[in-house]
Design an enzyme around this catalytic site. Structure first.
Site, PDB file in Angstrom:
ATOM      1  N   SER A 153     -26.438  -2.156  13.381  1.00 20.60           N
ATOM      2  CA  SER A 153     -26.044  -1.257  12.934  1.00 20.60           C
ATOM      3  C   SER A 153     -24.327  -1.211  12.675  1.00 20.60           C
ATOM      4  O   SER A 153     -23.991  -2.377  12.199  1.00 20.60           O
ATOM      5  CB  SER A 153     -26.208   0.120  13.850  1.00 20.60           C
ATOM      6  OG  SER A 153     -25.734   0.892  13.054  1.00 20.60           O
ATOM      7  N   GLU A 247     -36.089   3.175   7.749  1.00 20.03           N
ATOM      8  CA  GLU A 247     -35.139   2.831   7.714  1.00 20.03           C
ATOM      9  C   GLU A 247     -34.487   3.045   6.320  1.00 20.03           C
ATOM     10  O   GLU A 247     -34.171   2.104   5.568  1.00 20.03           O
ATOM     11  CB  GLU A 247     -33.969   2.315   8.582  1.00 20.03           C
ATOM     12  CG  GLU A 247     -33.800   0.858   8.117  1.00 20.03           C
ATOM     13  CD  GLU A 247     -32.935   0.465   9.720  1.00 20.03           C
ATOM     14  OE1 GLU A 247     -31.992   1.184   9.758  1.00 20.03           O
ATOM     15  OE2 GLU A 247     -33.516  -0.230  10.392  1.00 20.03           O
ATOM     16  N   HIS A 277     -34.553   3.144  12.336  1.00 20.52           N
ATOM     17  CA  HIS A 277     -33.371   2.471  12.949  1.00 20.52           C
ATOM     18  C   HIS A 277     -33.217   2.227  14.097  1.00 20.52           C
ATOM     19  O   HIS A 277     -33.388   2.603  14.902  1.00 20.52           O
ATOM     20  CB  HIS A 277     -32.003   3.496  12.286  1.00 20.52           C
ATOM     21  CG  HIS A 277     -30.442   2.696  12.341  1.00 20.52           C
ATOM     22  ND1 HIS A 277     -30.076   1.932  11.175  1.00 20.52           N
ATOM     23  CD2 HIS A 277     -29.167   3.092  13.188  1.00 20.52           C
ATOM     24  CE1 HIS A 277     -28.846   1.572  12.198  1.00 20.52           C
ATOM     25  NE2 HIS A 277     -28.163   2.293  12.899  1.00 20.52           N
TER      26      HIS A 277
END
Length: 318
Positions: A153, A247, A277
């Site tokens: 991320s 995602e 995710h």
């Protein structure tokens, strides 16, 4: 479709449906203020511990602004993986990500140093990026000349920034990168466009943008350290990018891969159908988490071996 693959997709679909029903309403409703951030940190910490506890038999030791992680039966080495955790520059820690870092260590057979960088909203750009760079420099000072980098991320965004910085300074970059659902576009315009086609089970693009905005609030979003342009870069490390097909940051993963490939970099893109995710962190619920992590660790170690051979050839030629 083989029955086993069909069962995996069903389990992933159920996990995504439950996440959409119970998690997304919470992440969308929580305000991006002090109380909301405090609640989110506790919520994510407990969720990740439930979804992916550390591997039994792992060894965790404190380090300077981070911690050392040795998976089961993993000893010391002259190579190391620098792990950079994600969650919007504001929420997570090295403790929340032990499920991932112990598995990266076990999968690569290498010690992992998990970097504990300063978090928003108290600390803003470029504090987190500076902390990651400091962690990398400390590893070099400790004579780790073979360094791999992994991150998820926002940690993926920080990993790309680190490699780009080092190349621009004519320093030795990491031997390879493995990025799980990396953030590429901090404005979330790519994510919003993808979200119009398919709703993300975990969080809305607007809510995610507010969260990351706590870090970038005073920054120029056109800065080369936030909005990546690789036109001046040559020799970007081999990179594996993994993302989930469900995602919104799959759009970021695709665009980052395109941008790196335009520079001539070796970049493998692995968008796994039906996944969410950073699904690699959901080992108790997502059957694809383990195989995806295995692929990422294999990519890292294979390119570490390639780098070792290249170093030998270079030394012999000189």
């Amino acid at each position: 479709m083989r029955p086993q693959n069909g069962l995996r997709l069903i389990r992933s679909g159920v996990a995504a449906a439950l996440t959409s029903a119970f998690v997304r309403p919470i992440t969308t409703a929580i305000p991006a203020n002090r109380a909301g951030i405090a609640f989110s940190r506790r919520f994510i910490a407990s969720s990740l511990w439930l979804a992916s506890p550390p591997l039994k038999g792992s060894r965790i030791e404190p380090g300077v602004r981070g911690e050392w992680v040795h998976g089961p039966e993993v000893g010391d080495s002259d190579a190391v993986v620098l792990y950079i955790h994600g969650s919007g520059y504001a929420l997570c820690s090295v403790q929340t990500h032990r499920g991932l870092t112990t598995r990266v260590s076990a999968g690569t057979g290498l010690p992992v140093f998990a970097c504990e960088y300063r978090l928003a909203p108290r600390h803003r750009f470029p504090n987190a990026a500076d902390d990651v760079r400091a962690a990398y420099d400390r590893l070099v000072e400790q004579r780790y000349q073979r360094i791999l980098v992994a991150g998820d991320s926002a940690g993926g965004h920080l990993a790309v920034d680190l490699a780009a910085q080092l190349i621009r300074e004519r320093r030795v970059p990491p031997a390879a990168l493995a990025l799980f659902s990396p953030l590429f576009d901090v404005t979330f315009s790519l994510a919003a466009e993808r979200e119009r086609m398919r709703r993300d089970p975990m969080i809305s693009a607007a809510a995610a943008a507010k969260l990351v905005g706590l870090y970038t609030v005073d920054a120029d979003l056109e800065s080369a350290r936030l909005r990546f342009a690789f036109d001046d870069l040559d020799g970007f490390p081999p990179t594996l990018i993994q993302a989930g097909g469900r995602e919104m940051l799959a759009a970021d993963a695709i665009e980052l891969a395109r941008a790196l490939r335009r520079t001539g970099a070796l970049c493998e893109l692995d968008v796994v159908p039906g996944q969410m995710h950073v699904f690699q962190a959901l080992t108790r619920f997502i059957p694809e988490a383990g195989p995806a992590m295995d692929r990422a660790c294999r990519f890292l170690t294979e390119h570490l071996a390639v780098a070792d051979v290249a170093d030998v050839i270079k030394r012999e030629a000189s």
